[in-house]
Motif scaffolding. Sequence first.
Motif, PDB file in Angstrom:
ATOM      1  N   GLU A 251       0.825  -1.210   0.000  1.00 22.53           N
ATOM      2  CA  GLU A 251       0.000   0.000   0.000  1.00 22.53           C
ATOM      3  C   GLU A 251       0.860   1.260   0.000  1.00 22.53           C
ATOM      4  N   VAL A 252       1.928   1.248   0.766  1.00 22.19           N
ATOM      5  CA  VAL A 252       2.819   2.409   0.811  1.00 22.19           C
ATOM      6  C   VAL A 252       3.477   2.618  -0.547  1.00 22.19           C
TER       7      VAL A 252
ATOM      8  N   ARG B 237       2.348   1.680  -3.423  1.00 17.75           N
ATOM      9  CA  ARG B 237       1.322   2.114  -4.365  1.00 17.75           C
ATOM     10  C   ARG B 237       0.999   3.598  -4.180  1.00 17.75           C
ATOM     11  N   ASP B 238       0.782   4.009  -2.936  1.00 20.24           N
ATOM     12  CA  ASP B 238       0.337   5.373  -2.657  1.00 20.24           C
ATOM     13  C   ASP B 238       1.452   6.416  -2.769  1.00 20.24           C
ATOM     14  N   ASP B 239       2.646   6.070  -2.286  1.00 19.91           N
ATOM     15  CA  ASP B 239       3.734   7.053  -2.262  1.00 19.91           C
ATOM     16  C   ASP B 239       4.777   6.848  -3.354  1.00 19.91           C
ATOM     17  N   GLY B 240       4.861   5.653  -3.884  1.00 25.54           N
ATOM     18  CA  GLY B 240       5.907   5.375  -4.861  1.00 25.54           C
ATOM     19  C   GLY B 240       5.405   5.195  -6.279  1.00 25.54           C
TER      20      GLY B 240
END
Length: 90
Positions: A78-79, A81-84
């Motif tokens: 999720e990280v 996907r959302d930030d990278g």
Amino acid sequence: MGCFGNSTLLTPNIDALAATGARLTQHLVASPICTPSRAALLTARHAVRSGMTSKYDNTQVMGLGPGGLRLNEITVAEVLRDDGGYMTGG
């Protein structure tokens, strides 16, 4: 994987990453038991912090009962996907 000498399994994308980046050759698990170890891998947190423990002191769950990650637990995927900007297959 091809980057480690396997000629049977074709892994061109992983091979390209290995050629231009780090080749990780060791992995330590957070627990000798599957459920807490997977929780640690998915969340990048110790299994205890993710709630993957038993009601008994110094005992970790073994996939018995309703368990599982809490719905509000943030996973590494999720990280990324959302930030990278990474995308998962589906």
